[in-house]
Design an enzyme around this catalytic site. Structure first.
Site, PDB file in Angstrom:
ATOM      1  N   LYS A 187       0.837  -1.194   0.000  1.00 44.03           N
ATOM      2  CA  LYS A 187       0.000   0.000   0.000  1.00 44.03           C
ATOM      3  C   LYS A 187       0.874   1.248   0.000  1.00 44.03           C
ATOM      4  CE  LYS A 187      -4.216  -1.780   0.351  1.00 44.03           C
ATOM      5  NZ  LYS A 187      -5.324  -1.475  -0.577  1.00 44.03           N
ATOM      6  N   GLU A 218      -6.238 -11.647  -4.412  1.00 50.35           N
ATOM      7  CA  GLU A 218      -5.766 -11.105  -3.130  1.00 50.35           C
ATOM      8  C   GLU A 218      -6.821 -11.341  -2.047  1.00 50.35           C
ATOM      9  OE1 GLU A 218      -7.125  -6.515  -3.355  1.00 50.35           O
ATOM     10  OE2 GLU A 218      -5.317  -6.950  -4.492  1.00 50.35           O
TER      11      GLU A 218
END
Length: 370
Positions: A165, A323
């Site tokens: 991220k 994911e």
């Protein structure tokens, strides 16, 4: 088989660790668990949003209100096995609110598949695979901790694909963070990044080439969701694949992105599309346009993750895997069964319907007080 009742429950489940994104830090996930009763059977579904309405236009509270006051009264008494009719009725009665519709749609698929003693994957066409490569998200915000986590995942053969991220720090800091992770994992794993709309086009045009040079294979949603033009230009300018996530919010948005080949891949999410059938339609649009499909997640619990696995298992191709890490990010599960990750892949649950059943004690434990 007529729908007899539709019930909803909001549950708040803590995460094992904070998940830092460009727009918020997630400490818990809130879901609406839906149960549809018909013919002596119960189908289960789930709706939710990452971090609540910060990420999208829905929250657990709005999902419950829409289902309880609009969708459930509309569907009770209707044929539980007529999935197309239910979908059309919901779309005619309520604009948007796709996660609310998805929760019911999943539950109806689960119910019908259980009645036929089929898995949802078999109900919607059959499996192309029974397991999918699964990426782990590195989002602690601490480089050393993320590297330790990645190396442990590789060693235990849980994950060899990692999503990092970005967007909470400066691009320069993010780049150094990525370089350190790529260097640490070497050729034992691949690294992709998710900016979560954190950059403008100018910033993205500067830093995406540097991320590619650092060894990143995929850049997810670098710019705000509505800026399709920027996505197209970034896709044209860069060799690294660009993945649409927040921009992919409906079948029409899928068409627009595909028409202009604005991205290289679509992140599929059942809650974003309004359910199973619409997700398959978006995947078909992607296939027709030469765009890859990717198995996205809303940090779903075991319920939503099982549903997504059944859908993704039927797709012709998933070059970037999935994911679907929600159940392993959460501090507890809501089902009697665990899902399995083995040899870097998550495995399709066995059994009819979703292949998982609610743990009613756990659901009661995490139910939000009225």
């Amino acid at each position: 088989m007529k729908i007899e009742a539709i019930s909803t429950t909001i549950v708040d489940v803590p995460t094992r660790r904070p998940l830092q994104m460009s727009f918020t830090t997630v400490h818990k996930q809130s879901y609406v668990i839906v149960q549809v009763k018909a013919g002596g059977l119960v189908g289960i579904g789930e709706g939710g949003s990452v971090g609540g309405p910060t990420w999208g236009s829905e929250s657990a509270e709005t999902i419950k209100v829409i289902i309880d006051n609009y969708l459930a009264p509309l569907l009770v008494g209707k044929d539980a096995s007529n999935l197309s009719q239910a979908r059309v009725l919901m779309d005619r009665a309520v604009t948007g609110n796709l996660s609310a519709k998805a929760a019911i749609d999943i539950a109806l698929h689960d119910l019908k598949a259980r009645a036929l003693n089929l898995s949802i994957a078999d109900l919607i066409g059959g499996t192309m695979r029974t397991s999918i490569p699964i990426a782990w998200t590195l989002a602690s915000g601490d480089t050393a901790r993320d590297i330790d986590s990645a190396l442990e995942m590789i060693e235990t053969r849980r994950h060899n694909r990692f999503k990092v991220k970005l967007g909470a720090r400066t691009p320069a800091q993010d780049l150094e963070h990525i370089r350190s992770i790529v260097k640490a994992v070497g050729d034992r794993a691949s690294v992709r990044v998710d900016v979560n709309q954190g950059w403008d086009e100018q910033t993205a045009s500067i830093w995406i080439p540097r991320l590619e040079e650092a060894g990143v294979e995929l850049v997810e949603q670098p710019v705000p969701r509505a800026n399709f033009g920027a996505l197209r230009r970034l896709t044209e300018q860069n060799g690294v694949a660009i993945l649409a996530d927040e921009s992919l919010s409906s079948l029409s948005s899928a068409f627009e992105l595909a028409r202009d080949h604005a991205v290289d891949a679509f992140s599929l999410k059942l809650c974003n599309m309004g359910g199973i059938a619409n997700t398959l339609k978006v995947a078909a649009v992607a296939e027709a346009a030469g765009i890859s499909s990717y198995g996205g997640t809303m940090l779903d619990s075991t319920v939503g993750t099982a549903a997504a696995l059944h859908v993704y298992a039927t797709l012709p191709s998933l070059p970037y895997g999935c994911e679907l890490i929600g159940p392993w990010v959460l501090g507890d599960r809501l089902t009697q069964q665990d899902l399995e990750i083995k040899d870097f892949e998550v495995h399709l649950p066995l059994g009819s319907g979703l292949g998982v059943d609610l743990d009613h004690d756990k659901v009661r434990h995490y139910t939000r007080a009225a």
